[in-house]
Design an enzyme around this catalytic site. Structure first.
Site, PDB file in Angstrom:
ATOM      1  N   TYR A  95       0.725  -1.130  -0.107  1.00 36.88           N
ATOM      2  CA  TYR A  95      -0.073  -0.076   0.101  1.00 36.88           C
ATOM      3  C   TYR A  95       0.727   1.244  -0.197  1.00 36.88           C
ATOM      4  O   TYR A  95       0.260   2.456  -0.073  1.00 36.88           O
ATOM      5  CB  TYR A  95      -1.085   0.069   1.115  1.00 36.88           C
ATOM      6  CG  TYR A  95      -0.361  -0.027   2.507  1.00 36.88           C
ATOM      7  CD1 TYR A  95       0.072   1.013   3.285  1.00 36.88           C
ATOM      8  CD2 TYR A  95      -0.067  -1.325   3.035  1.00 36.88           C
ATOM      9  CE1 TYR A  95       0.656   1.199   4.535  1.00 36.88           C
ATOM     10  CE2 TYR A  95       0.673  -1.388   4.265  1.00 36.88           C
ATOM     11  CZ  TYR A  95       0.839  -0.340   4.982  1.00 36.88           C
ATOM     12  OH  TYR A  95       1.383  -0.491   6.172  1.00 36.88           O
ATOM     13  N   GLU A 120      10.790  -3.381   5.846  1.00 33.84           N
ATOM     14  CA  GLU A 120       9.606  -2.938   6.538  1.00 33.84           C
ATOM     15  C   GLU A 120      10.278  -3.277   8.144  1.00 33.84           C
ATOM     16  O   GLU A 120       9.228  -3.482   8.941  1.00 33.84           O
ATOM     17  CB  GLU A 120       8.467  -3.994   6.266  1.00 33.84           C
ATOM     18  CG  GLU A 120       8.148  -4.004   5.068  1.00 33.84           C
ATOM     19  CD  GLU A 120       7.844  -2.696   4.446  1.00 33.84           C
ATOM     20  OE1 GLU A 120       7.426  -1.811   5.142  1.00 33.84           O
ATOM     21  OE2 GLU A 120       8.071  -2.565   3.243  1.00 33.84           O
TER      22      GLU A 120
END
Length: 192
Positions: A8, A86
């Site tokens: 996203y 991440e």
């Protein structure tokens, strides 16, 4: 069994791992927000950039892309890559992913999503909400090993446009950043 990963943010346009399929679509009941600090990619510990995370938002949709990875070696490589990339995101959720607004059944169940929580104990890089103007000013100034924070914002805006998705938060923020950059450029031109 295939592994699915939902992107996203920058994963929409820059994956960094092999995948077998790429499906545009959305997850339900979340919204994309620039609340996560980036001290390793788009900022520094002294001046963090801002990147997107998800926050619960009943009734809202967050558009992005789901990546299907089937080969065991590719799954391993993807997880190794994502765990580094991440690392400032402290939660993984497994959510339903949809490709059509009219579908009541998910196209894929159990899509892995990295989320930066607002819990300062487990996520010391969480910056939280701020005014659009303050977030824009921070994005204009922040720069890290992966480049200027504004490039991340503009890359996300462009990727969403190319997919035909609208995200008011991203669009409004990009417009505000451009306005600040334009004013800065105008002021610099007048000083010459």
């Amino acid at each position: 069994m295939a592994m699915w990963v939902f992107g996203y943010g920058s994963l929409i346009w820059k994956t960094g791992f092999p995948f077998d399929d790429r499906l545009p679509g959305f997850i339900k009941n979340y919204r994309r927000v620039f609340h996560q600090g980036s001290t390793d990619h788009r900022g520094t510990p002294e001046f963090p950039g801002r990147t997107v995370t998800l926050e619960p938002a009943p009734g809202e949709l967050c558009w992005g892309v789901a990546y299907k990875i089937t080969k065991e070696e590719d799954k391993r490589d993807a997880l190794l890559h994502l765990e580094v990339r991440e690392k400032q995101y402290d939660q993984k959720e497994y959510l339903d992913f949809f490709t059509n607004l009219n579908d009541s059944e998910a196209a894929v169940s159990g899509v892995m999503v990295y989320i930066a929580s607002p819990d300062k104990k487990s996520n010391n890089n969480y910056l939280g909400p701020a005014s659009l103007e303050d977030i824009a000013k921070q994005i204009v100034k922040a720069k890290g090993p992966s480049g200027p924070n504004r490039d991340y914002l503009f890359g996300l805006e462009e990727a969403l446009v190319q997919l035909g998705f609208k995200d008011k938060h991203v669009t409004d923020l990009a417009t505000h950043v451009r306005l600040i950059l334009s004013e800065t450029q105008d002021a610099a031109t007048k000083d010459v």
